[in-house]
Design an enzyme around this catalytic site. Structure first.
Site, short mmCIF file in Angstrom:
data_model
loop_
_atom_site.label_atom_id
_atom_site.label_comp_id
_atom_site.label_asym_id
_atom_site.label_seq_id
_atom_site.Cartn_x
_atom_site.Cartn_y
_atom_site.Cartn_z
N ARG A 1 7.90 3.98 -4.74
CA ARG A 1 9.17 3.17 -3.97
C ARG A 1 10.45 3.82 -3.91
O ARG A 1 11.36 3.38 -3.19
CB ARG A 1 9.22 1.90 -4.38
CG ARG A 1 8.06 0.90 -4.34
CD ARG A 1 8.11 0.18 -3.13
NE ARG A 1 8.00 -1.29 -3.07
CZ ARG A 1 6.82 -1.97 -3.19
NH1 ARG A 1 5.71 -1.37 -3.79
NH2 ARG A 1 6.86 -3.28 -3.23
N ARG B 1 2.76 -16.33 -1.97
CA ARG B 1 3.49 -15.64 -2.97
C ARG B 1 4.97 -16.04 -2.95
O ARG B 1 5.38 -16.34 -1.89
CB ARG B 1 3.64 -14.14 -2.67
CG ARG B 1 2.45 -13.44 -3.12
CD ARG B 1 2.16 -11.87 -2.56
NE ARG B 1 3.64 -11.07 -2.58
CZ ARG B 1 3.41 -9.76 -2.51
NH1 ARG B 1 2.38 -9.15 -2.26
NH2 ARG B 1 4.71 -9.00 -2.52
N LYS C 1 -0.51 -2.85 3.70
CA LYS C 1 -1.17 -1.92 2.79
C LYS C 1 -2.36 -2.59 1.94
O LYS C 1 -3.38 -1.68 1.57
CB LYS C 1 -0.42 -1.21 1.71
CG LYS C 1 0.45 -2.04 1.01
CD LYS C 1 1.66 -1.45 0.33
CE LYS C 1 2.77 -2.19 -0.31
NZ LYS C 1 2.43 -2.86 -1.30
P1 AMP Z 1 4.06 -5.52 -3.69
O1 AMP Z 1 3.29 -6.29 -3.95
O2 AMP Z 1 4.07 -4.01 -3.37
O3 AMP Z 1 4.88 -6.01 -2.47
O4 AMP Z 1 5.34 -5.67 -4.72
C1 AMP Z 1 6.11 -7.04 -5.07
C2 AMP Z 1 7.33 -6.34 -5.97
O5 AMP Z 1 6.92 -5.65 -7.22
C3 AMP Z 1 8.36 -5.73 -5.31
O6 AMP Z 1 9.13 -6.38 -4.44
C4 AMP Z 1 9.03 -5.01 -6.46
O7 AMP Z 1 9.81 -6.01 -7.26
C5 AMP Z 1 7.98 -5.09 -7.47
N1 AMP Z 1 7.35 -3.64 -7.45
C6 AMP Z 1 6.11 -2.96 -6.99
N2 AMP Z 1 5.82 -1.89 -7.10
C7 AMP Z 1 7.11 -1.41 -7.36
C8 AMP Z 1 7.37 -0.07 -7.57
N3 AMP Z 1 6.67 1.14 -7.37
N4 AMP Z 1 8.75 0.21 -7.79
C9 AMP Z 1 9.45 -0.88 -8.06
N5 AMP Z 1 9.34 -2.17 -8.02
C10 AMP Z 1 7.97 -2.50 -7.72
#
Ligand code: AMP
Length: 214
Positions: free
Chosen positions: A84, A158, A14
């Site tokens: 999410r 990361r 994404k």
């Molecule tokens: P991402 O970069 O989108 O993979 O997000 C990394 C982490 O941020 C996730 O594993 C969650 O811990 C947190 N996170 C990001 N977006 C959300 C969301 N919409 N709801 C809850 N946690 C989120």
């Protein structure tokens, strides 16, 4: 140009699609993951939730989204990683209705679990601009080993890009995010974008067709 919502399992690409829309069409990207990663340095509790792959509470997320949506003027935007959960999807609808923002395209990025696992250990991220690379992919590796093509700074890994955290995040995706995806499917507005191929030409073509539709 239509604004988009990316609903996708971890490592599905994404971020790459978002970068493409930002660079080629001037989209504004709203990534809760990126915003939370910046907050992590001064918030130990948040850092440990994110390292484990669990979700951050809905209230924190919706506050972030509300603040970011207020900064949008007329440009199309990308919600990258939101919603999410079903609750986030419903709250988001309320928020967008209040702001009179219509015609947003939800996109589910479809990648098999096996393919996602192959991508886990290869992702590298620029700490300055946030651009993602994959060192095992001919299409997504940086031009120079471990260096960001744009910023020329050293790429980082990361904290949550390890198999254990990935499997947790994948489990969270199946138990929570699939319900948000079902919500959009029921509204008959969901685009399913196959991103299993390393060559993304076809997926980009489908994406470009969809953002131009009315
Ligand atoms: P991402 O970069 O989108 O993979 O997000 C990394 C982490 O941020 C996730 O594993 C969650 O811990 C947190 N996170 C990001 N977006 C959300 C969301 N919409 N709801 C809850 N946690 C989120």
């Amino acid at each position: 140009m239509r604004s988009v919502i990316f609903l996708a399992p971890p490592l599905s690409g994404k971020g790459t699609f978002s970068d493409y829309l930002v660079e080629n069409y001037g989209y504004k990207q709203i990534s809760t993951g990126d915003i939370l990663r910046k907050r992590m340095a001064s918030d130990e509790k948040l850092a440990s939730i994110m390292a484990s792959g669990a979700l951050v509470d809905d209230e924190t997320i919706m506050d972030i989204v509300s603040d970011e949506l207020k900064k949008i003027s007329n440009e199309p935007f990308i919600l990258d990683g939101i919603p999410r959960t079903l609750n986030q999807a419903e709250k988001l609808d309320e928020m967008l209705n209040k702001l009179n923002i219509k015609d947003i395209l939800p996109i589910y990025i479809d990648v098999t679990k096996d393919n996602l696992i192959k991508r886990v250990t290869g992702r590298r991220v620029c700490p300055k601009c946030g651009k993602s690379y994959n060192i095992y992919s001919e299409s997504f590796k940086p031009q120079e080993d471990s260096i960001c093509d744009n910023c020329k700074v050293e790429l980082t890994t990361r904290k949550d890009d390890n198999l254990e955290s990935f499997l947790n995040r994948y489990e969270v995706f199946n138990s929570s995010t699939l319900k948000a995806i079902e919500y959009y499917k029921e509204k008959e507005s969901l685009l399913v974008l196959d991103n299993n191929n390393e060559d993304q030409t076809e997926a980009i073509k489908v994406l470009e067709g969809a953002i131009h539709e009315h």
